[in-house]
Design a protein around this motif. Structure first.
Motif, PDB file in Angstrom:
ATOM      1  N   SER A   1       5.464  13.208   3.356  1.00 28.01           N
ATOM      2  CA  SER A   1       5.619  11.888   3.868  1.00 28.01           C
ATOM      3  C   SER A   1       7.104  11.551   3.763  1.00 28.01           C
ATOM      4  O   SER A   1       7.487  10.654   4.370  1.00 28.01           O
ATOM      5  CB  SER A   1       4.782  11.136   2.670  1.00 28.01           C
TER       6      SER A   1
ATOM      7  N   PHE B   1       3.598   6.021   1.316  1.00 28.44           N
ATOM      8  CA  PHE B   1       3.002   7.068   0.902  1.00 28.44           C
ATOM      9  C   PHE B   1       3.696   8.099   0.082  1.00 28.44           C
ATOM     10  O   PHE B   1       3.261   8.671  -0.854  1.00 28.44           O
ATOM     11  CB  PHE B   1       2.497   7.913   2.413  1.00 28.44           C
TER      12      PHE B   1
ATOM     13  N   ILE C   1      -0.626  17.697  -4.935  1.00 23.20           N
ATOM     14  CA  ILE C   1       0.014  16.398  -4.456  1.00 23.20           C
ATOM     15  C   ILE C   1       1.357  16.483  -3.788  1.00 23.20           C
ATOM     16  O   ILE C   1       1.825  15.937  -3.033  1.00 23.20           O
ATOM     17  CB  ILE C   1       0.167  15.242  -5.765  1.00 23.20           C
TER      18      ILE C   1
ATOM     19  N   TYR D   1       1.999  18.711  -1.534  1.00 24.61           N
ATOM     20  CA  TYR D   1       2.051  18.800   0.059  1.00 24.61           C
ATOM     21  C   TYR D   1       2.313  17.691   0.666  1.00 24.61           C
ATOM     22  O   TYR D   1       3.219  17.224   1.774  1.00 24.61           O
ATOM     23  CB  TYR D   1       0.797  19.693   0.283  1.00 24.61           C
ATOM     24  N   PRO D   2       1.238  16.821   0.619  1.00 26.47           N
ATOM     25  CA  PRO D   2       1.444  15.281   1.500  1.00 26.47           C
ATOM     26  C   PRO D   2       2.824  14.514   0.870  1.00 26.47           C
ATOM     27  O   PRO D   2       3.374  13.984   1.689  1.00 26.47           O
ATOM     28  CB  PRO D   2       0.103  14.647   1.204  1.00 26.47           C
ATOM     29  N   HIS D   3       3.157  14.528  -0.342  1.00 21.93           N
ATOM     30  CA  HIS D   3       4.241  13.881  -0.875  1.00 21.93           C
ATOM     31  C   HIS D   3       5.528  14.371  -0.204  1.00 21.93           C
ATOM     32  O   HIS D   3       6.251  13.456   0.639  1.00 21.93           O
ATOM     33  CB  HIS D   3       4.669  14.259  -2.308  1.00 21.93           C
TER      34      HIS D   3
ATOM     35  N   TRP E   1       3.722   6.319  -3.397  1.00 20.97           N
ATOM     36  CA  TRP E   1       2.601   6.573  -3.956  1.00 20.97           C
ATOM     37  C   TRP E   1       2.054   8.041  -4.452  1.00 20.97           C
ATOM     38  O   TRP E   1       1.781   8.267  -5.688  1.00 20.97           O
ATOM     39  CB  TRP E   1       1.250   6.042  -3.008  1.00 20.97           C
ATOM     40  N   GLY E   2       2.314   8.996  -3.687  1.00 24.28           N
ATOM     41  CA  GLY E   2       2.191  10.395  -4.162  1.00 24.28           C
ATOM     42  C   GLY E   2       3.033  11.049  -5.302  1.00 24.28           C
ATOM     43  O   GLY E   2       2.520  11.584  -6.163  1.00 24.28           O
TER      44      GLY E   2
END
Lengths: 40, 237
Positions: free
Chosen positions: B44, B87, B37, B39-41, B90-91
């Motif tokens: 973002s 995002f 998680i 990477y996109p956290h 949420w991440g």
């Protein structure tokens, strides 16, 4: 929920949200262009 | 056409790095699959900072130059920034639950100041809806957008200034990112996702700016219509 469940939940919302926003933006732009054409 | 190509490249980049992060990079020794998680956290969070930085700079530009195109940039960046902040939060929550044992902790300064950032720029977007006068709206938004950006360095340094659950800086610490002990696949995937998300951000910025300009042009046309109608009615008296 398992670790994999949290990973899926994170990616679905982030990557899916990014895709959904892109589509929504494209639709809003198209609607704006249509209104412009009707206005002319 | 160039924007469309940018969109395709960004979409391919996000898809490729997502595939890498989920299926190619091995699970972390300490955190297991939950670490994926990250990477996109991180991507973002970076784009939330970038977006609100652009909102603040464009806002200052508006106050200085009085050019509504700068206000359109600020507006576009704020909307996109709110999305990326949501995002990142949420991440972080999805990563935090399996690793920290909690989704959220209000005592953590990084989490709380990030929630504040989301509230500030959601407020910025609401504020923009309060006025029909484009210049007054741009001025009010520029002031709020610039003042709210003070929260960005507070968020960034909060992990150094105060104790909390959140780890200290990674990307801003070259000794960590460039540490030879850090597996190249992990670092490469992180940098790849940062690049892919940044391209997606650029594409969305261009499209959202185009929409803001189209909306501004329609508002201006309506305003001129109202003026002409009022003058015509006045002349007929």
């Amino acid at each position: 929920m398992t670790d994999a469940g949290f990973v899926v939940a994170a990616y679905v919302v982030i990557v899916g949200g990014l895709a959904a926003y892109s589509v929504a933006l494209w639709r809003r732009l198209r609607a704006a262009a249509t209104r412009d054409d009707e206005g002319r | 056409m160039k924007t469309r190509i940018l969109g395709f490249v960004a979409a391919a980049g996000v898809a490729a790095t997502t595939f890498f992060a989920l299926f190619v990079v091995p699970a972390d020794v300490n955190q297991g699959d939950a670490q994926r998680i990250m990477y996109p956290h991180v991507a973002s969070a970076w784009l939330a900072y970038l977006s609100f930085g652009v909102t603040a700079l464009a806002g200052i530009g508006w106050l200085w130059k009085r050019d509504l195109r700068l206000d359109a940039i600020a507006h576009a960046a704020a909307e996109i920034g709110v999305m990326f902040t949501a995002f990142a939060i949420w991440g972080g929550m999805m990563w935090g639950r399996p690793i920290w044992g909690v989704y959220w902790q209000w005592e953590d300064p990084r989490l709380t100041t990030t929630a504040l950032l989301l509230a500030l720029y959601a407020g910025y977007l609401l504020l923009r809806r309060l006025s029909d006068d484009p210049e007054r709206r741009a001025t009010r938004a520029a002031i709020v957008g610039t003042v709210a950006a003070i929260d960005i360095p507070i968020i960034h340094f909060s992990v150094e200034w105060w104790r909390g659950l959140h780890q200290t800086a990674t990307i801003a610490s070259p000794d960590r990112v460039l540490n030879p002990a850090a597996p190249l696949l992990f670092v490469g995937t992180l940098l790849g996702m940062l690049a892919a998300f940044t391209l997606a951000w650029l594409y969305l910025m261009v499209r959202r700016y185009q929409l803001a300009r189209a909306t501004d042009a329609r508002e201006e046309a309506r305003r001129l219509d109202r003026i002409v109608s009022a003058r015509t009615a006045e002349a007929a008296r």
